[in-house]
Design a protein around this motif. Structure first.
Motif, PDB file in Angstrom:
ATOM      1  N   LEU A 201       0.822  -1.206   0.000  1.00 32.49           N
ATOM      2  CA  LEU A 201       0.000   0.000   0.000  1.00 32.49           C
ATOM      3  C   LEU A 201       0.859   1.261   0.000  1.00 32.49           C
ATOM      4  O   LEU A 201       0.398   2.332  -0.383  1.00 32.49           O
ATOM      5  N   ILE A 202       2.098   1.132   0.444  1.00 36.65           N
ATOM      6  CA  ILE A 202       3.069   2.220   0.352  1.00 36.65           C
ATOM      7  C   ILE A 202       4.378   1.639  -0.160  1.00 36.65           C
ATOM      8  O   ILE A 202       4.637   0.439  -0.052  1.00 36.65           O
ATOM      9  N   THR A 203       5.208   2.477  -0.745  1.00 36.31           N
ATOM     10  CA  THR A 203       6.526   2.059  -1.203  1.00 36.31           C
ATOM     11  C   THR A 203       7.438   3.276  -1.178  1.00 36.31           C
ATOM     12  O   THR A 203       7.059   4.333  -0.638  1.00 36.31           O
ATOM     13  N   LEU A 204       8.638   3.139  -1.751  1.00 40.82           N
ATOM     14  CA  LEU A 204       9.598   4.237  -1.772  1.00 40.82           C
ATOM     15  C   LEU A 204      10.056   4.497  -3.198  1.00 40.82           C
ATOM     16  O   LEU A 204      10.150   3.571  -4.016  1.00 40.82           O
ATOM     17  N   HIS A 208      14.149   7.738  -2.020  1.00 38.34           N
ATOM     18  CA  HIS A 208      13.722   7.368  -0.667  1.00 38.34           C
ATOM     19  C   HIS A 208      12.542   8.206  -0.183  1.00 38.34           C
ATOM     20  O   HIS A 208      12.407   8.482   1.013  1.00 38.34           O
ATOM     21  N   GLU A 209      11.689   8.615  -1.106  1.00 42.57           N
ATOM     22  CA  GLU A 209      10.477   9.352  -0.743  1.00 42.57           C
ATOM     23  C   GLU A 209       9.293   8.389  -0.689  1.00 42.57           C
ATOM     24  O   GLU A 209       9.188   7.451  -1.487  1.00 42.57           O
ATOM     25  N   VAL A 210       8.382   8.644   0.250  1.00 39.11           N
ATOM     26  CA  VAL A 210       7.228   7.768   0.452  1.00 39.11           C
ATOM     27  C   VAL A 210       6.230   7.946  -0.696  1.00 39.11           C
ATOM     28  O   VAL A 210       5.875   9.069  -1.054  1.00 39.11           O
ATOM     29  N   MET A 211       5.800   6.837  -1.241  1.00 39.10           N
ATOM     30  CA  MET A 211       4.772   6.826  -2.285  1.00 39.10           C
ATOM     31  C   MET A 211       3.545   6.086  -1.749  1.00 39.10           C
ATOM     32  O   MET A 211       3.678   4.994  -1.182  1.00 39.10           O
ATOM     33  N   LEU A 212       2.368   6.670  -1.913  1.00 45.85           N
ATOM     34  CA  LEU A 212       1.129   6.046  -1.469  1.00 45.85           C
ATOM     35  C   LEU A 212       0.379   5.448  -2.654  1.00 45.85           C
ATOM     36  O   LEU A 212       0.387   6.007  -3.753  1.00 45.85           O
ATOM     37  N   SER A 213      -0.265   4.331  -2.417  1.00 41.93           N
ATOM     38  CA  SER A 213      -1.094   3.732  -3.454  1.00 41.93           C
ATOM     39  C   SER A 213      -2.354   4.562  -3.649  1.00 41.93           C
ATOM     40  O   SER A 213      -2.787   5.323  -2.768  1.00 41.93           O
ATOM     41  N   GLU A 214      -2.972   4.412  -4.818  1.00 40.34           N
ATOM     42  CA  GLU A 214      -4.231   5.102  -5.088  1.00 40.34           C
ATOM     43  C   GLU A 214      -5.311   4.649  -4.112  1.00 40.34           C
ATOM     44  O   GLU A 214      -6.188   5.438  -3.741  1.00 40.34           O
ATOM     45  N   GLN A 215      -5.232   3.407  -3.654  1.00 40.66           N
ATOM     46  CA  GLN A 215      -6.206   2.914  -2.683  1.00 40.66           C
ATOM     47  C   GLN A 215      -6.178   3.751  -1.409  1.00 40.66           C
ATOM     48  O   GLN A 215      -7.224   4.107  -0.867  1.00 40.66           O
ATOM     49  N   LEU A 216      -4.978   4.061  -0.935  1.00 38.64           N
ATOM     50  CA  LEU A 216      -4.871   4.874   0.275  1.00 38.64           C
ATOM     51  C   LEU A 216      -5.280   6.317  -0.002  1.00 38.64           C
ATOM     52  O   LEU A 216      -5.983   6.948   0.797  1.00 38.64           O
ATOM     53  N   LYS A 255       7.232  -4.767  -8.038  1.00 43.77           N
ATOM     54  CA  LYS A 255       6.664  -6.103  -7.911  1.00 43.77           C
ATOM     55  C   LYS A 255       5.640  -6.235  -6.781  1.00 43.77           C
ATOM     56  O   LYS A 255       4.756  -7.092  -6.857  1.00 43.77           O
ATOM     57  N   ILE A 256       5.751  -5.425  -5.751  1.00 48.70           N
ATOM     58  CA  ILE A 256       4.892  -5.576  -4.580  1.00 48.70           C
ATOM     59  C   ILE A 256       3.896  -4.429  -4.440  1.00 48.70           C
ATOM     60  O   ILE A 256       2.751  -4.642  -4.028  1.00 48.70           O
ATOM     61  N   PHE A 257       4.311  -3.232  -4.776  1.00 45.69           N
ATOM     62  CA  PHE A 257       3.435  -2.063  -4.693  1.00 45.69           C
ATOM     63  C   PHE A 257       2.175  -2.321  -5.533  1.00 45.69           C
ATOM     64  O   PHE A 257       2.264  -2.723  -6.694  1.00 45.69           O
ATOM     65  N   VAL A 258       1.006  -2.078  -4.952  1.00 45.80           N
ATOM     66  CA  VAL A 258      -0.236  -2.452  -5.617  1.00 45.80           C
ATOM     67  C   VAL A 258      -0.509  -1.652  -6.880  1.00 45.80           C
ATOM     68  O   VAL A 258      -1.278  -2.081  -7.747  1.00 45.80           O
TER      69      VAL A 258
END
Length: 262
Positions: A201-204, A208-216, A255-258
Motif C-alpha cells: 500500500l506504500i513504497t519508496l 527514498h520518498e514515500v509513495m502512497l497507493s491510489e487505494q490509500l 513487484k509488490i506495490f499495488v
C-alpha cells in the motif's frame, strides 16, 4: 594472551557486533564492547577501535563525513565483503564462535532469547529445535541491526517505542535468501507502516520518498487521512548505517506495490 594481530574469527565477531550497535555507541565504555573484549582477549579500547575501523568501510557513515579511523586492514575489508555476500552465514557462524569461546554445549544460551521463548523451544526436539533456534537467532540479529541503524525510530513517522517498531524487509524474506539478514534490506517502521509496506500500500521512490497507493489516497478513513496522507512525498529518515539498497527498493516498487501494474 593474544597477539597484536587480529584473527579472522575475532574480526567476524567484531563485525557482528558493529552491525548491531548505533554509531554513537562504538566506544570502550559500552558494556557489549567490554563483554566481547573479555571473550576474545582484547581490551575494550581495541575492540572499539576495530568497530570504528569497520565504520570507515560503511558508505552510510562516510557519505556524511564521519570517516571512522580510516585505517581498516585488508582482513577487515575481507570480512566486510564476505558477510555482505552471505548475511545468514555471519549470524550463524558468529553464534557458533560465541558458543565455542564460552564453552557452551547448547548454543541457545547465546541466542539472547527471553525465558518465555526458551520455554517454548523446549517443547521441540532434535532438528526441529535446532531450526527454530537458528531462525530466532537470525531474526534477532536482523532486528537489532536494522533498529540500531535507524537510531530506534520509525523512518517514516519518527515513532521511537521499540514495542511498536518492526524491522521490515524491503525484499521479502521468502524471495531472496542471500539478503534475508542484510541490514540494507531493512527499514525500521512502526507496526502500521510495516503492514502497509508489506501489503504494497506504500513504497519508496529511488530518492527514498514515500509513495502512497491510489487505494490509500482515495480512502476517506480518518486514520488513513491523518496518518498516511501527510507523509506522501516525504523522504524517510535515512539510517546511520546500511543505506537501503536501491535494487531492493526498485523490486518492492515494481513487484509488490499495488499500483505497479497501473
Amino acid at each position: 594472551m593474544t597477539t597484536s594481530r587480529w584473527t579472522k574469527e575475532q574480526l567476524k565477531l567484531a563485525f557482528h557486533l558493529y552491525c548491531q550497535l548505533p554509531f554513537g555507541r562504538l566506544h570502550s565504555r559500552n558494556p557489549e564492547i567490554i563483554q566481547l573484549a573479555q571473550l576474545i582477549g582484547r581490551t575494550p579500547s581495541a575492540v572499539a577501535m576495530k568497530l570504528v575501523n569497520f565504520a570507515s568501510l560503511d558508505p552510510a557513515i562516510t557519505s556524511t563525513g564521519r570517516a571512522g579511523l580510516g585505517n581498516a586492514s585488508a582482513l577487515d575489508k575481507e570480512v566486510w565483503a564476505e558477510f555482505h555476500a552471505d548475511w545468514e552465514k555471519l549470524a550463524l557462524e558468529c553464534l557458533l564462535l560465541n558458543a565455542t569461546l564460552r564453552n557452551e554445549v547448547d548454543s541457545e544460551s547465546v541466542a539472547e532469547l527471553d525465558s518465555a521463548e526458551l520455554a517454548e523451544l523446549q517443547d521441540f526436539f532434535g532438528e526441529t529445535k535446532r531450526v527454530l533456534t537458528e531462525k530466532r537467532v537470525k531474526q534477532h540479529f536482523f532486528r537489532r541491526a536494522v533498529l540500531s541503524s535507524y537510531r530506534g525510530r520509525c523512518c517514516i513517522s519518527g515513532l521511537s517505542d521499540a514495542r511498536l517498531l518492526m524491522a521490515s524487509h524491503i525484499m521479502p524474506w521468502s524471495y531472496d535468501k542471500k539478503n534475508r539478514l542484510n541490514p540494507s534490506n531493512g527499514l525500521c517502521l512502526s507496526a502500521i507502516h510495516d503492514k502497509a509496506f508489506d501489503r504494497g500500500l506504500i513504497t519508496l521512490s529511488d530518492d527514498h520518498e514515500v509513495m502512497l497507493s491510489e487505494q490509500l489516497k482515495r480512502s476517506d478513513d480518518v486514520f488513513v487521512v491523518n496518518i498516511f496522507l501527510p507523509v506522501e512525498g516525504r523522504k524517510i529518515e535515512m539510517p546511520e548505517k546500511f543505506i537501503p539498497n536501491l535494487a531492493f527498493i526498485s523490486h518492492h516498487r515494481n513487484k509488490i506495490f499495488v499500483d505497479a501494474a497501473v
